[in-house]
Design a protein around this motif. Structure first.
Motif, short mmCIF file in Angstrom:
data_model
loop_
_atom_site.label_atom_id
_atom_site.label_comp_id
_atom_site.label_asym_id
_atom_site.label_seq_id
_atom_site.Cartn_x
_atom_site.Cartn_y
_atom_site.Cartn_z
N ARG A 90 0.88 -1.17 0.00
CA ARG A 90 0.00 0.00 0.00
C ARG A 90 0.92 1.22 0.00
NH1 ARG A 90 -2.80 -3.65 3.25
NH2 ARG A 90 -4.90 -3.99 2.53
N TYR A 91 0.47 2.28 -0.62
CA TYR A 91 1.29 3.49 -0.67
C TYR A 91 1.46 4.05 0.74
CZ TYR A 91 3.41 7.76 -2.25
OH TYR A 91 4.31 8.79 -2.44
N PRO A 92 2.71 4.28 1.15
CA PRO A 92 2.92 4.80 2.51
C PRO A 92 2.45 6.25 2.64
CG PRO A 92 5.00 4.70 1.33
CD PRO A 92 3.95 4.09 0.43
N GLN A 93 1.68 6.50 3.65
CA GLN A 93 1.22 7.86 3.92
C GLN A 93 2.11 8.45 5.02
OE1 GLN A 93 -1.25 9.63 2.54
NE2 GLN A 93 -1.88 8.03 1.14
N ALA A 94 2.70 9.58 4.74
CA ALA A 94 3.54 10.25 5.73
C ALA A 94 2.88 11.56 6.14
CB ALA A 94 4.93 10.52 5.16
N TYR A 95 2.80 11.76 7.42
CA TYR A 95 2.18 12.98 7.93
C TYR A 95 3.17 13.80 8.76
CZ TYR A 95 -1.99 10.52 6.51
OH TYR A 95 -2.93 9.83 5.77
N PHE A 96 4.46 13.57 8.51
CA PHE A 96 5.49 14.27 9.27
C PHE A 96 5.80 15.62 8.62
CE2 PHE A 96 6.28 9.73 9.95
CZ PHE A 96 6.09 9.69 11.32
N GLU A 97 6.30 16.52 9.43
CA GLU A 97 6.67 17.83 8.92
C GLU A 97 7.71 17.67 7.81
OE1 GLU A 97 8.78 21.83 10.64
OE2 GLU A 97 7.65 20.59 12.01
N GLY A 98 7.48 18.38 6.73
CA GLY A 98 8.42 18.33 5.61
C GLY A 98 8.05 17.30 4.56
N SER A 99 7.07 16.46 4.83
CA SER A 99 6.68 15.47 3.83
C SER A 99 5.77 16.14 2.80
CB SER A 99 5.97 14.29 4.47
OG SER A 99 4.73 14.70 5.00
N ILE A 100 5.70 15.53 1.64
CA ILE A 100 4.83 16.06 0.60
C ILE A 100 3.55 15.24 0.58
CG2 ILE A 100 4.61 16.48 -1.88
CD1 ILE A 100 7.68 16.59 -1.98
N PRO A 101 2.46 15.81 1.03
CA PRO A 101 1.21 15.05 1.03
C PRO A 101 0.68 14.88 -0.39
CG PRO A 101 0.83 17.28 1.82
CD PRO A 101 2.31 17.15 1.59
#
Length: 147
Positions: A41-52
């Motif tokens: 599954r595509y990893p979802q990152a919600y950390f600062e600096g990530s590209i949503p």
């Protein structure tokens, strides 16, 4: 000997050798082959600096991965058919490859799992992990590991 053989593929050269061996084994035993590919599954990152990414973009990427997996399985289907082996293909979405392999083997009633191993040792094994080792450790179905 074997009635249904599950072979896993990741598309690598080593995996292709395992698929070839599984097809030969299935032909020798008169077994059905189940070829499977695990798609993450595509990893979802919600950390600062990530590209949503938008939901549509994530869906597009996952669809692209699924289509690539199906193309890989279609190639295996042709090779199996050429050897007179009956084959079913399965694409599974999962973040834990080893669990998906074991669950699919149970669901498909496989009596053998065939997979490749890169044979990593030391720090490489620690950092990269070993899906094959996890399947060997947790499967109640026999596993044939090819290198």
């Amino acid at each position: 000997m074997y009635q249904r053989i599950l072979v896993t593929t990741d598309g690598s050269t080593l995996s292709k050798k395992a698929v070839t061996s599984a097809i030969q084994l299935a032909a020798t035993c008169g077994a059905e082959l189940v070829a499977m590919k695990v798609v993450p599954r595509y990893p979802q990152a919600y950390f600062e600096g990530s590209i949503p990414l938008s939901v549509a973009e994530v869906s597009r990427i996952e669809k692209q991965w699924t289509e690539a997996a199906q193309a890989n399985l279609d190639t295996i289907q042709k090779a199996a058919k050429a050897k007179g082996v009956s084959m079913k293909s399965v694409t599974v979405k999962s973040d834990v490859v080893s669990d998906a392999i074991i669950a699919t083997a149970k669901k498909q009633k496989a009596d053998l799992i065939v997979m490749a191993s890169h044979g990593r040792k030391g720090i490489k094994r620690l950092l990269l992990g070993s899906e094959t080792q996890q399947v060997l450790t947790h499967s109640h179905i026999p596993v044939l590991v090819l290198r």
